[in-house]
Design an enzyme around this catalytic site. Structure first.
Site, PDB file in Angstrom:
ATOM      1  N   HIS A  47       3.554  -5.350   7.670  1.00 59.18           N
ATOM      2  CA  HIS A  47       4.028  -6.710   7.386  1.00 59.18           C
ATOM      3  C   HIS A  47       3.371  -7.709   8.332  1.00 59.18           C
ATOM      4  O   HIS A  47       2.969  -8.797   7.930  1.00 59.18           O
ATOM      5  CB  HIS A  47       5.551  -6.797   7.590  1.00 59.18           C
ATOM      6  CG  HIS A  47       6.357  -5.919   6.681  1.00 59.18           C
ATOM      7  ND1 HIS A  47       7.116  -4.875   7.153  1.00 59.18           N
ATOM      8  CD2 HIS A  47       6.553  -5.941   5.340  1.00 59.18           C
ATOM      9  CE1 HIS A  47       7.735  -4.283   6.150  1.00 59.18           C
ATOM     10  NE2 HIS A  47       7.410  -4.911   5.036  1.00 59.18           N
ATOM     11  N   GLY A  81       0.305  -6.754   0.433  1.00 61.95           N
ATOM     12  CA  GLY A  81      -0.429  -5.598   0.940  1.00 61.95           C
ATOM     13  C   GLY A  81      -1.008  -4.751  -0.191  1.00 61.95           C
ATOM     14  O   GLY A  81      -0.385  -4.576  -1.235  1.00 61.95           O
ATOM     15  N   ASP A 113       0.976  -1.575  -1.758  1.00 61.13           N
ATOM     16  CA  ASP A 113       1.623  -1.574  -3.082  1.00 61.13           C
ATOM     17  C   ASP A 113       0.593  -2.120  -4.069  1.00 61.13           C
ATOM     18  O   ASP A 113       0.691  -3.263  -4.536  1.00 61.13           O
ATOM     19  CB  ASP A 113       2.891  -2.414  -3.035  1.00 61.13           C
ATOM     20  CG  ASP A 113       3.880  -1.858  -2.024  1.00 61.13           C
ATOM     21  OD1 ASP A 113       4.540  -0.866  -2.345  1.00 61.13           O
ATOM     22  OD2 ASP A 113       3.938  -2.377  -0.883  1.00 61.13           O
TER      23      ASP A 113
END
Ligand code: AMP
Length: 284
Positions: free
Chosen positions: A37, A147, A150
């Site tokens: 993240h 990201g 995924d």
């Protein structure tokens, strides 16, 4: 760092930011933040004047038998990590704030959602696309960072933005991994020591698949079968899929054409924890 929990406050704050001529970078997350993240936050701070991070465990994208209740929610730690990473605004709405009543509307992206995660989790992508559209409507024109971890989600969101002319530039960011190759995931905290060890098999399978292609294999199904076999050999892994697809259309590929941009993707469960991973390959 400003903490915002209502839709009105978020909208007004970011309208004022843009009125002042400043650009907005947006990082949507479900929290339990990790370096993956934070790499998205890093990309957003490099590109944009003001960075907004949302933390919302979206009930719409979980199936009835999935891990909505047990999804990790270390809120205080998340806020500290966000602040250290340079986030300017954190949006943490309650489920009630996001969905004050019944939801009669869904955003559905066809075709790209019928395989892989969409096949395993039939209501998942409608839930993702609906909440991401709501968040885009609240945040307003921005760069939004997702990201490659995924990968199917990144492709689906990119398609949704293009098809609906949403005023958002989608930016895909590389996968951040542990030293043994395991992709960072908020769900990794649920793995036992043995399962954590076993989970390294996902990246090993992907690397073996990529190596096969690098040394001349042109049959996508043979590559997929080899990856499936490696994961199948790990007693703690329950394979969901191992596949080789076109990087743009997500269509499974048999013949791998020279210079084609392809993606190798795998998913498997370790106990009750389902993990995903993928790598990109240009066919030599
Ligand atoms: P999540 O909180 O799991 O919904 O993820 C929020 C965003 O972080 C999504 O765009 C994910 O693809 C991205 N993300 C999650 N894990 C990683 C990782 N290991 N590397 C890069 N991005 C990631």
């Amino acid at each position: 760092m400003q903490l915002v929990s209502t839709k009105d406050e978020l909208r007004h704050h970011l309208d004022a930011v843009r009125m002042a001529g400043r650009s907005v970078g947006f990082v949507p997350t479900m929290g339990a933040l990790h370096e993956g993240h934070l790499s998205l936050v890093g990309a957003a701070t490099a590109d944009c004047d003001v960075v907004v991070l949302s933390i919302f465990v979206n009930p719409l994208q979980f199936g009835a038998d999935e891990d909505l209740e047990s999804y990790p929610r270390p809120r205080q730690r998340d806020l500290e990590l966000a602040e250290t990473a340079g986030v300017d605004v954190v949006f943490t709405p309650s489920p009630q704030e996001m969905y004050p009543g019944s939801v009669f509307t869904a955003v559905h992206v066809a075709a790209l959602t019928s395989t892989m995660e969409g096949a395993a989790r039939p209501t998942h992508f409608d839930g993702v696309c609906t909440v991401v559209t709501k968040l885009f409507n609240l945040v307003g024109p921005c760069h939004a960072y997702f990201g490659e971890k995924d990968y199917q989600q990144l492709a689906v969101v990119g398609r949704m933005v293009a098809d609906l002319d949403q005023p958002v530039t989608v930016v895909g960011c590389p996968i951040v991994r542990e030293p043994d190759g395991l992709a960072l995931s908020s769900r990794n905290v649920h793995l036992s020591g043995e399962q954590r060890e076993a989970a390294g098999v996902l990246h090993r399978a992907l690397r073996a698949g990529a190596t096969m292609i690098a040394v001349g294999e042109h049959d996508g199904e043979a590559v997929a079968a080899h990856m499936a076999e490696i994961i199948g050999d790990e007693p703690l892994a329950r394979l969901d899929y191992a596949t080789v697809v076109d990087a743009a259309t997500l269509e499974p590929l048999r013949a791998l054409a020279r210079d084609a941009e392809i993606r190798l993707l795998v998913a498997a469960a370790f106990g009750s924890t389902r993990l995903l991973d993928n790598v990109g390959v240009t066919v030599p």
